[in-house]
Design an enzyme around this catalytic site. Structure first.
Site, mmCIF file in Angstrom:
data_model
loop_
_atom_site.group_PDB
_atom_site.id
_atom_site.type_symbol
_atom_site.label_atom_id
_atom_site.label_comp_id
_atom_site.label_asym_id
_atom_site.label_seq_id
_atom_site.Cartn_x
_atom_site.Cartn_y
_atom_site.Cartn_z
ATOM 1 N N HIS A 102 0.952 -1.254 0.051
ATOM 2 C CA HIS A 102 0.103 0.141 -0.002
ATOM 3 C C HIS A 102 0.848 1.224 0.031
ATOM 4 C CE1 HIS A 102 -4.467 1.070 1.055
ATOM 5 N NE2 HIS A 102 -3.934 1.729 -0.076
ATOM 6 N N ASP A 129 -9.709 -0.364 4.270
ATOM 7 C CA ASP A 129 -8.403 -0.699 4.841
ATOM 8 C C ASP A 129 -8.870 -1.275 6.193
ATOM 9 O OD1 ASP A 129 -5.784 -1.142 5.640
ATOM 10 O OD2 ASP A 129 -5.011 0.638 4.269
ATOM 11 N N HIS A 131 -6.248 -0.531 8.298
ATOM 12 C CA HIS A 131 -5.414 0.389 9.008
ATOM 13 C C HIS A 131 -5.584 1.638 8.427
ATOM 14 C CE1 HIS A 131 -3.560 -4.040 8.602
ATOM 15 N NE2 HIS A 131 -3.127 -3.519 9.831
ATOM 16 N N ASP A 133 -3.142 4.064 8.203
ATOM 17 C CA ASP A 133 -2.192 4.274 7.360
ATOM 18 C C ASP A 133 -1.662 5.622 7.252
ATOM 19 O OD1 ASP A 133 -1.726 1.606 6.564
ATOM 20 O OD2 ASP A 133 -2.739 1.959 4.459
ATOM 21 N N HIS A 146 4.281 1.188 4.226
ATOM 22 C CA HIS A 146 3.029 1.058 3.820
ATOM 23 C C HIS A 146 2.002 1.397 4.975
ATOM 24 C CE1 HIS A 146 2.712 -3.404 5.360
ATOM 25 N NE2 HIS A 146 3.141 -2.681 6.243
ATOM 26 N N ASP A 232 -7.455 -1.862 -0.200
ATOM 27 C CA ASP A 232 -6.257 -2.771 0.636
ATOM 28 C C ASP A 232 -7.024 -4.160 0.989
ATOM 29 O OD1 ASP A 232 -4.746 -4.133 2.463
ATOM 30 O OD2 ASP A 232 -3.803 -2.420 2.866
ATOM 31 N N ASP A 234 -6.700 -6.440 2.887
ATOM 32 C CA ASP A 234 -6.876 -6.704 4.550
ATOM 33 C C ASP A 234 -8.094 -5.869 5.121
ATOM 34 O OD1 ASP A 234 -6.075 -4.024 5.419
ATOM 35 O OD2 ASP A 234 -4.010 -4.778 5.832
ATOM 36 N N GLU A 277 -1.765 -4.993 -1.434
ATOM 37 C CA GLU A 277 -1.594 -5.929 -0.258
ATOM 38 C C GLU A 277 -1.985 -7.353 -0.401
ATOM 39 O OE1 GLU A 277 0.529 -5.301 2.157
ATOM 40 O OE2 GLU A 277 0.488 -3.283 2.262
#
Length: 323
Positions: A102, A129, A131, A133, A146, A232, A234, A277
């Protein structure tokens, strides 16, 4: 067949994991191709050009220096990607970045933001996502870049990353809507709050439901809006998407994720996309790649029934087909 007008698509493979702490995302582009991304987009009525894979420096596997791991390599990959994305979008095609980790959001979104400034479009970034980030060199517990792309795009980071595309910052925090967040580092969460980043975490989704969250995330979008989706993998719950290096339990299930994608598609404003990712080394029989491609099909208009978007109205079931 989709009822939406869909622009021509350019797939840009970006096979690197220099921004991640776990290797394997460099194999993501090929896994998406094996899962039939090209064929399934064509089935949606899209003209697809596969630009192949970009070439950049290898992953040196070095420890962090000054709070950043592989900074020079991350800069190089994002400069290469920025130029590729900008060229395709200038040619009137929709860039779809096949990552890769990412950190690539820096190069991709900086190019899209440059295009939007030049054409008078209002950019809306949907960051799907687990996260936020939004780390910096001072906040990061790992040095993995990332975990920093949104911060870099908003101007918090080294000049070589914040200034890609010739404009720093590339974006404003109020252009971003983060969805599905459920893992934010201690210092990072205070930084997110201080800059006013709009985050719909999993508690929001649990309390309000995905439909209400997406209505809020998409509010204010009109014919002058360019939507960029940074997906992403995840973002998804690891029970259905194990093939990522940073799994976090408690993410959206399949139905929630598909509703998210369908509501974005209904706007008709999707202009660019990152898919990042995906780590085939951690996947089971390419199931995560297959799921990601299925959800991308929904972004491009695949739905159970024919639905017609009309200003000021929402249609459900077969009513859209009947009217």
């Amino acid at each position: 067949m989709s009822h939406l007008f869909l622009p021509d698509v350019s797939l840009i493979g970006t096979p690197t994991d220099v921004g991640a702490g776990v290797r394997g995302a460099s194999m993501g582009p090929e896994a998406l191709r094996v899962a039939g991304l090209v064929e399934k987009l064509e089935r949606c009525g899209v003209d697809v050009k596969d630009c192949g894979n970009l070439q950049g420096p290898p992953n040196p596997g070095s420890p962090p220096v000054g709070g950043f791991r592989h900074l020079e390599e991350v800069i190089a990959w994002n400069k290469i990607l920025h130029e590729a994305v900008y060229q395709e979008i200038q040619d009137g095609r929709m860039p779809v970045v096949l990552g890769g980790d990412h950190c690539l959001g820096i190069g991709s979104i900086s190019a899209v933001a440059k295009h939007c400034r030049e054409t008078g479009k209002e950019l809306r970034i949907l960051w799907l996502d687990a996260h936020a980030d939004f780390n910096t060199a001072d906040l990061t517990p790992t040095g993995n870049i990332h975990g920093m792309p949104v911060a870099c795009l908003c101007g918090y980071g080294p000049d070589e990353l914040t200034g890609i595309g010739g404009h720093s910052p590339a974006i404003r925090p109020d252009q971003v809507r983060q969805i599905g967040i459920r893992s934010v580092d201690d210092g990072e969460k205070h930084f997110v709050r201080s800059v006013g980043l709009e985050v719909f975490d999993m508690r929001c989704i649990g309390e309000m439901g995905m439909r209400h969250v997406m209505e809020q995330a998409l509010s204010g979008i009109d014919q002058h809006t360019h939507i960029h989706v940074s997906f992403d993998v995840d973002f998804l719950d690891p029970d259905i998407a194990p093939g990522v290096g940073t799994t976090v339990r408690g993410g959206p299930n399949y139905r929630e994720a598909r509703l998210c994608m369908e509501m974005i598609a209904d706007t008709g404003r999707l202009g660019s996309l990152d898919i990042v990712e995906l780590n085939p080394a951690l996947d089971h029989r390419n199931m995560t790649a297959d799921l990601a491609v299925d959800l991308v099909e929904s972004l491009f208009g695949k739905s159970t029934l024919v639905r017609v978007a009309r200003t000021g109205k929402q249609y459900f079931g077969t009513r859209a087909a009947a009217e």
